[in-house]
Motif scaffolding. Structure first.
Motif, PDB file in Angstrom:
ATOM      1  N   LEU A  96       0.747  -1.027  -0.201  1.00  0.00           N
ATOM      2  CA  LEU A  96       0.065   0.202   0.073  1.00  0.00           C
ATOM      3  C   LEU A  96       0.825   1.037   0.270  1.00  0.00           C
ATOM      4  O   LEU A  96       0.252   2.573   0.878  1.00  0.00           O
ATOM      5  N   TYR A  97       1.892   1.767  -0.817  1.00  0.00           N
ATOM      6  CA  TYR A  97       2.972   2.145  -0.482  1.00  0.00           C
ATOM      7  C   TYR A  97       2.997   3.292  -1.771  1.00  0.00           C
ATOM      8  O   TYR A  97       3.017   2.710  -2.988  1.00  0.00           O
ATOM      9  N   PHE A  98       1.575   3.682  -2.439  1.00  0.00           N
ATOM     10  CA  PHE A  98       1.278   4.695  -3.981  1.00  0.00           C
ATOM     11  C   PHE A  98       2.301   5.325  -4.499  1.00  0.00           C
ATOM     12  O   PHE A  98       2.421   5.620  -5.160  1.00  0.00           O
ATOM     13  N   ASP A  99       3.628   5.673  -3.540  1.00  0.00           N
ATOM     14  CA  ASP A  99       4.540   6.370  -3.666  1.00  0.00           C
ATOM     15  C   ASP A  99       5.944   5.184  -4.995  1.00  0.00           C
ATOM     16  O   ASP A  99       6.695   5.780  -5.107  1.00  0.00           O
ATOM     17  N   TYR A 100       5.464   3.930  -5.011  1.00  0.00           N
ATOM     18  CA  TYR A 100       6.378   3.069  -5.244  1.00  0.00           C
ATOM     19  C   TYR A 100       5.519   2.597  -6.676  1.00  0.00           C
ATOM     20  O   TYR A 100       4.455   3.582  -7.196  1.00  0.00           O
ATOM     21  N   TYR A 101       6.655   2.453  -7.769  1.00  0.00           N
ATOM     22  CA  TYR A 101       6.100   1.891  -9.178  1.00  0.00           C
ATOM     23  C   TYR A 101       5.246   1.180  -8.768  1.00  0.00           C
ATOM     24  O   TYR A 101       5.320   0.046  -8.293  1.00  0.00           O
ATOM     25  N   GLN A 102       4.543   1.227 -10.340  1.00  0.00           N
ATOM     26  CA  GLN A 102       3.455   1.373 -10.461  1.00  0.00           C
ATOM     27  C   GLN A 102       3.784   0.037 -12.007  1.00  0.00           C
ATOM     28  O   GLN A 102       2.716  -0.650 -12.134  1.00  0.00           O
ATOM     29  N   SER A 103       4.667   0.034 -12.666  1.00  0.00           N
ATOM     30  CA  SER A 103       4.902  -1.088 -13.825  1.00  0.00           C
ATOM     31  C   SER A 103       6.750  -0.979 -13.255  1.00  0.00           C
ATOM     32  O   SER A 103       7.202  -0.570 -12.612  1.00  0.00           O
ATOM     33  N   LEU A 104       6.670  -2.178 -14.114  1.00  0.00           N
ATOM     34  CA  LEU A 104       8.192  -2.884 -14.196  1.00  0.00           C
ATOM     35  C   LEU A 104       9.186  -1.512 -15.332  1.00  0.00           C
ATOM     36  O   LEU A 104      10.438  -1.763 -14.915  1.00  0.00           O
ATOM     37  N   ASP A 105       9.074  -0.850 -16.267  1.00  0.00           N
ATOM     38  CA  ASP A 105       9.138  -0.576 -17.215  1.00  0.00           C
ATOM     39  C   ASP A 105       9.259   1.029 -16.601  1.00  0.00           C
ATOM     40  O   ASP A 105       8.534   1.482 -17.139  1.00  0.00           O
ATOM     41  N   LYS A 106      10.130   1.048 -16.252  1.00  0.00           N
ATOM     42  CA  LYS A 106      10.631   1.875 -15.067  1.00  0.00           C
ATOM     43  C   LYS A 106      11.164   3.667 -15.508  1.00  0.00           C
ATOM     44  O   LYS A 106      11.182   4.476 -15.363  1.00  0.00           O
ATOM     45  N   ALA A 107      12.060   3.386 -17.085  1.00  0.00           N
ATOM     46  CA  ALA A 107      11.861   3.893 -17.759  1.00  0.00           C
ATOM     47  C   ALA A 107      11.021   5.202 -18.397  1.00  0.00           C
ATOM     48  O   ALA A 107      11.219   6.522 -18.866  1.00  0.00           O
ATOM     49  N   ASN A 108       9.675   4.890 -18.706  1.00  0.00           N
ATOM     50  CA  ASN A 108       8.265   5.009 -19.309  1.00  0.00           C
ATOM     51  C   ASN A 108       7.460   5.058 -18.111  1.00  0.00           C
ATOM     52  O   ASN A 108       6.555   5.904 -18.381  1.00  0.00           O
ATOM     53  N   GLU A 109       8.329   5.550 -16.604  1.00  0.00           N
ATOM     54  CA  GLU A 109       7.344   5.973 -15.897  1.00  0.00           C
ATOM     55  C   GLU A 109       8.088   7.015 -14.995  1.00  0.00           C
ATOM     56  O   GLU A 109       9.343   7.377 -15.448  1.00  0.00           O
ATOM     57  N   PRO A 110       7.616   8.442 -14.683  1.00  0.00           N
ATOM     58  CA  PRO A 110       7.934   9.040 -13.935  1.00  0.00           C
ATOM     59  C   PRO A 110       8.373   8.478 -12.820  1.00  0.00           C
ATOM     60  O   PRO A 110       8.466   7.856 -12.394  1.00  0.00           O
ATOM     61  N   LEU A 111       9.530   9.079 -12.705  1.00  0.00           N
ATOM     62  CA  LEU A 111      10.894   9.014 -11.337  1.00  0.00           C
ATOM     63  C   LEU A 111      10.234   8.956 -10.216  1.00  0.00           C
ATOM     64  O   LEU A 111       8.923   9.722  -9.806  1.00  0.00           O
ATOM     65  N   ALA A 112      10.331   7.424  -9.708  1.00  0.00           N
ATOM     66  CA  ALA A 112       9.375   7.414  -8.625  1.00  0.00           C
ATOM     67  C   ALA A 112      10.590   6.217  -7.163  1.00  0.00           C
ATOM     68  O   ALA A 112      11.368   6.450  -8.085  1.00  0.00           O
ATOM     69  N   ILE A 113      10.409   6.230  -5.845  1.00  0.00           N
ATOM     70  CA  ILE A 113      11.003   6.099  -4.832  1.00  0.00           C
ATOM     71  C   ILE A 113      12.334   4.709  -4.788  1.00  0.00           C
ATOM     72  O   ILE A 113      12.755   4.424  -5.013  1.00  0.00           O
ATOM     73  N   GLY A 114      11.141   3.849  -5.737  1.00  0.00           N
ATOM     74  CA  GLY A 114      11.761   2.569  -5.777  1.00  0.00           C
ATOM     75  C   GLY A 114      10.578   1.441  -6.100  1.00  0.00           C
ATOM     76  O   GLY A 114       9.424   1.868  -6.514  1.00  0.00           O
ATOM     77  N   GLY A 115      10.433   0.138  -5.350  1.00  0.00           N
ATOM     78  CA  GLY A 115       9.559  -0.786  -5.012  1.00  0.00           C
ATOM     79  C   GLY A 115       8.979  -0.964  -6.421  1.00  0.00           C
ATOM     80  O   GLY A 115       8.789  -0.476  -7.875  1.00  0.00           O
ATOM     81  N   TYR A 116       7.893  -1.817  -6.198  1.00  0.00           N
ATOM     82  CA  TYR A 116       6.921  -2.622  -7.817  1.00  0.00           C
ATOM     83  C   TYR A 116       5.785  -2.862  -6.982  1.00  0.00           C
ATOM     84  O   TYR A 116       5.144  -3.425  -6.366  1.00  0.00           O
ATOM     85  N   LEU A 117       4.176  -2.000  -6.951  1.00  0.00           N
ATOM     86  CA  LEU A 117       3.170  -2.607  -6.592  1.00  0.00           C
ATOM     87  C   LEU A 117       2.110  -2.295  -7.335  1.00  0.00           C
ATOM     88  O   LEU A 117       1.125  -1.111  -7.914  1.00  0.00           O
ATOM     89  N   PRO A 118       1.730  -3.360  -8.665  1.00  0.00           N
ATOM     90  CA  PRO A 118       0.868  -2.815  -9.689  1.00  0.00           C
ATOM     91  C   PRO A 118      -0.305  -3.028  -9.009  1.00  0.00           C
ATOM     92  O   PRO A 118      -0.584  -2.947  -7.541  1.00  0.00           O
ATOM     93  N   LEU A 119      -1.041  -2.938  -9.336  1.00  0.00           N
ATOM     94  CA  LEU A 119      -2.735  -2.577  -9.032  1.00  0.00           C
ATOM     95  C   LEU A 119      -3.526  -4.108  -8.561  1.00  0.00           C
ATOM     96  O   LEU A 119      -3.884  -4.042  -7.805  1.00  0.00           O
ATOM     97  N   GLN A 120      -3.063  -5.230  -9.424  1.00  0.00           N
ATOM     98  CA  GLN A 120      -3.644  -6.746  -8.592  1.00  0.00           C
ATOM     99  C   GLN A 120      -2.754  -6.416  -7.174  1.00  0.00           C
ATOM    100  O   GLN A 120      -3.271  -7.624  -6.762  1.00  0.00           O
ATOM    101  N   ARG A 121      -1.564  -6.335  -6.945  1.00  0.00           N
ATOM    102  CA  ARG A 121      -0.661  -6.046  -5.777  1.00  0.00           C
ATOM    103  C   ARG A 121      -1.473  -5.889  -5.246  1.00  0.00           C
ATOM    104  O   ARG A 121      -1.823  -6.839  -4.247  1.00  0.00           O
TER     105      ARG A 121
END
Ligand code: ACM
Ligand code: ZN
Length: 511
Positions: free
Chosen positions: A166-191
């Motif tokens: 439940l940290y919505f400051d974490y990435y929501q896709s593994l394709d980080k190059a195409n995401e806005p910079l975030a603190i890290g992690g990976y928490l997609p919608l399904q998770r």
């Protein structure tokens, strides 16, 4: 409000409240400052009371959150005032908590008692468990669920807000190059959707203490409100169902179907939201019986999925996905969903076949429980570990070695074995110290065919992915054993010196 750590701005204004007396500057970078409120100074206690009094005058809430997280103890260890307080209060290191952690508990208890005198309840991050919970305090469990479980077992109320879901400051896709910079992690919608706030570890009575669920969205990486919306939406919709739907009624497919109409509303309201949900989700299984990689594709709603296997961009006339795809050779999967004639972004997944792909793998030593995924077959699933260690592609070991036996199912000519390791020293992830390959025809008697010793990592050794190829003269074998020895004693230059390092390994390739 956060105390006694995360106080650098207050110290810049009131340097006399810090252990060293400053001067301090307002914290200007990401991360955590070592400078915190001095717990040995009575003026600090008065300051805390005054700040909390003003806060309660501003906010009529039943709860006041006092923080309590991420308070380094380095200054307190050196500070004569803090050490004098530890002595005066007879605080001792015991039961796994240092005297300084007990000093933190003293500060939080002070704040909590003051709030109680004003008729308010205290809530704090799970660090407030360390060194003893203040009476009646409610705990927000953010470092996973363990703090919440411990607090509920001690009859304290808990809000679950684990950074594993439940940290919505974490990435929501593994394709980080195409995401806005975030603190890290990976928490997609399904998770997020899959989160169940009532831990199995609790009895029904204890579970009554889980009074709520919260997501956190720390905005230090989010310069605009639009960006914050993108991080929150639609994950906050998944959070809602976590909160109000009984676990047995949750259904992710049904949720994503309904989410399509919710996002129509987002569009009408001009909200900025993440659209990964519209893309094709590709998942992979190994069928070790038929030695096939099985590819499944899903997308929200009943959109058409079209795909290619040669890396080319799918079009409206590419093959229609109608059910699982069974692969027996390498492929570059590209898939797109089509809705009302419009295509989603392309989802990609490369599958790389070698003689070990989709073969059964027996692990002779256990993985770390957080990095087990599909167990041994993760090493032969055709998905080559890339990006970070936490993607689900890498098996992680701690205190143990990778010792894997691959069954090629029939006598096979082999002359080379390669594997990758993923090094991230800051996360205590080191390289292997030795890699040995042995072969067998019966799975019992193994002959060593290659061995490679590796040096201990140095402070400035590079992080990243290393590939090791071990070549040997061609031989016939059915079983291949790979033994990659982990770093059993972290070198002296590292904070974890003397402790075992993690070893992350993926895709074993046999040629
Ligand atoms: C937190 O995320 N430091 C509570
Ligand atoms: Zn101090």
């Amino acid at each position: 409000i956060d105390l006694p750590g995360h106080m650098q701005a207050a110290l810049a204004a009131y340097p006399e409240l810090g252990c060293t007396g400053g001067p301090y500057k307002v914290w200007q970078k990401w991360g955590i400052s070592d400078d915190v409120l001095c717990a040995g100074n009575d003026k600090v206690m008065t300051f805390i009371d005054n700040v909390l009094k003003e806060v309660t005058q501003l906010f009529p809430s039943k709860y006041i959150h006092v923080g309590g997280d991420e308070c380094p103890k380095v200054r307190w260890k050196e500070c004569p005032k803090c050490q004098a307080r530890i002595k005066a209060l007879h605080l001792e290191a015991k039961d796994g908590h240092s005297a300084e952690e007990r000093l933190q508990s003293y500060v939080i208890t002070h704040a909590s008692n003051y709030l109680k005198s004003l008729g308010r309840n205290t809530i704090g991050w799970d660090e407030i468990l360390e060194g003893g919970l203040a009476e009646g305090a409610t705990v927000m469990s953010w470092r996973g669920e363990a703090g919440g479980i411990a607090a509920a077992k001690q009859n304290h109320d808990v809000v679950m807000t684990p950074n594993s879901y439940l940290y919505f400051d974490y990435y929501q896709s593994l394709d980080k190059a195409n995401e806005p910079l975030a603190i890290g992690g990976y928490l997609p919608l399904q998770r997020v959707y899959s989160y169940e706030p009532m831990p199995k570890e609790l009895t029904a009575d204890e579970a009554r203490h889980i009074i709520g669920v919260q997501a956190n969205i720390w905005t230090e990486y989010m310069p605009t409100f639009k960006h914050m919306q993108y991080m929150a939406l639609p994950r906050v919709a998944a959070l809602s169902e976590v909160q109000w739907t009984q676990p047995q009624l949750k259904d992710y497919n049904d949720f994503t179907n309904r989410l399509i109409s919710l996002t129509n509303l987002y569009d009408r309201l001009g909200y900025n939201y993440a659209k990964h949900l519209y893309n094709v989700n590709i998942s992979i299984d190994s069928d070790t019986k038929w030695r096939e990689i099985v590819v499944h594709m899903t997308t929200a709603g009943d959109a058409e999925i079209r795909y290619t296997l040669d890396g080319s961009q799918p079009t409206a006339s590419s093959t229609l996905y109608t059910g699982a795809i069974h692969l027996q050779k390498s492929a570059k999967i590209r898939a797109t969903a089509f809705r009302n004639g419009k295509s989603s972004q392309v989802s990609s997944q490369d599958i790389v076949f070698n003689k070990a792909t989709a073969c059964q793998v027996k692990l002779l030593q256990p993985t770390h429980k957080s990095y087990t995924y599909n167990g041994g077959v993760t090493l032969t699933d055709g998905l080559v570990g890339d990006k970070g260690f936490g993607t689900g592609r890498w098996l992680g070991f701690s205190g143990n070695d990778l010792e894997a036996v691959i069954d090629l199912k029939k006598p096979t000519d082999v002359s080379s074995v390669s594997l990758n390791t993923c090094v991230e020293k800051g996360s205590w992830i080191f390289d292997a110290r030795n890699i040995e390959v042995s072969v067998s025809t019966d799975g019992i008697a193994f002959t060593t065919v290659a061995n490679k010793a590796l040096p201990a990592l140095e402070k400035n050794s590079a992080d990243g992915i290393n590939t090791y190829d071990l070549n040997f003269s061609q031989t016939k074998a059915r079983y291949i054993k790979v033994h990659a020895t982990s770093e059993h004693s972290i070198p002296d230059w590292h904070a974890g010196k003397g402790k075992p390092g993690f070893l992350f390994v993926d895709e074993i390739s046999v040629k």
